[in-house]
Design a protein around this motif. Structure first.
Motif, PDB file in Angstrom:
ATOM      1  N   GLY A  21       7.677   3.711 130.440  1.00  0.00           N
ATOM      2  CA  GLY A  21       8.702   2.921 130.844  1.00  0.00           C
ATOM      3  C   GLY A  21       7.907   2.017 131.882  1.00  0.00           C
ATOM      4  N   SER A  22       8.459   1.117 131.893  1.00  0.00           N
ATOM      5  CA  SER A  22       8.151   0.478 133.327  1.00  0.00           C
ATOM      6  C   SER A  22       8.365   0.438 134.230  1.00  0.00           C
ATOM      7  CB  SER A  22       8.206  -1.099 132.352  1.00  0.00           C
ATOM      8  OG  SER A  22       9.669  -1.711 131.933  1.00  0.00           O
ATOM      9  N   ARG A  23       9.201   1.179 134.191  1.00  0.00           N
ATOM     10  CA  ARG A  23      10.803   1.352 135.115  1.00  0.00           C
ATOM     11  C   ARG A  23      10.173   2.357 135.955  1.00  0.00           C
ATOM     12  NH1 ARG A  23      15.811   0.152 137.324  1.00  0.00           N
ATOM     13  NH2 ARG A  23      16.020  -0.707 135.461  1.00  0.00           N
ATOM     14  N   TYR A  24       8.936   3.203 135.517  1.00  0.00           N
ATOM     15  CA  TYR A  24       8.032   4.039 136.656  1.00  0.00           C
ATOM     16  C   TYR A  24       7.389   3.687 136.741  1.00  0.00           C
ATOM     17  CZ  TYR A  24      11.922   7.409 134.794  1.00  0.00           C
ATOM     18  OH  TYR A  24      13.085   8.133 134.270  1.00  0.00           O
ATOM     19  N   ILE A  25       6.194   3.041 135.767  1.00  0.00           N
ATOM     20  CA  ILE A  25       5.146   2.350 136.952  1.00  0.00           C
ATOM     21  C   ILE A  25       5.239   1.542 137.567  1.00  0.00           C
ATOM     22  CG2 ILE A  25       3.268   0.616 136.685  1.00  0.00           C
ATOM     23  CD1 ILE A  25       3.490   2.080 133.238  1.00  0.00           C
ATOM     24  N   PHE A  26       6.528   0.490 138.032  1.00  0.00           N
ATOM     25  CA  PHE A  26       6.435  -0.380 138.604  1.00  0.00           C
ATOM     26  C   PHE A  26       7.520   0.212 139.938  1.00  0.00           C
ATOM     27  CE2 PHE A  26       8.026  -4.115 135.153  1.00  0.00           C
ATOM     28  CZ  PHE A  26       6.697  -3.852 136.054  1.00  0.00           C
TER      29      PHE A  26
END
Length: 105
Positions: A21-26
């Motif tokens: 998920g992109s949220r965790y990467i951000f």
């Protein structure tokens, strides 16, 4: 040069080194950026490097382990679910007197 694949295919979530998920990467990038800025501020303020460097490395390690554990525990959409859970009201209060005007006791 290494090759880091981001997507596994069509309609699959973004995944990078186990973070789904992109949220965790951000979250990971933002936290590491904050640690870096904190290190720079302490270094410019004149704090000893023997204190700032272990503090920055320790903070970065804690942040990385926390984000990876959140990703493993809650999955792709878990961060959004936790954020939405925090925004839910504990109770709904209606103080409008017209609501109870027609009730007989």
């Amino acid at each position: 040069m290494s090759h880091y694949p981001l997507n596994k295919g069509v309609n699959k979530p973004v995944e990078f080194k186990g973070l789904v998920g992109s949220r965790y990467i951000f979250m990971l990038l933002g936290g590491l950026g904050g640690v870096f800025l904190g290190y720079i501020v302490l270094h410019v303020a004149g704090v000893s490097s023997y204190l700032t460097l272990p503090l920055a490395i320790g903070s970065a390690f804690c942040w990385v382990t926390r984000v990876f554990s959140l990703s493993a525990k809650y999955g792709e959409h878990g961060a959004m679910k936790q954020q939405a859970k925090g925004r839910q009201p504990k109770r709904i209060v209606n103080r409008n007197p017209r609501l109870f005007k027609n009730l007989k006791r």
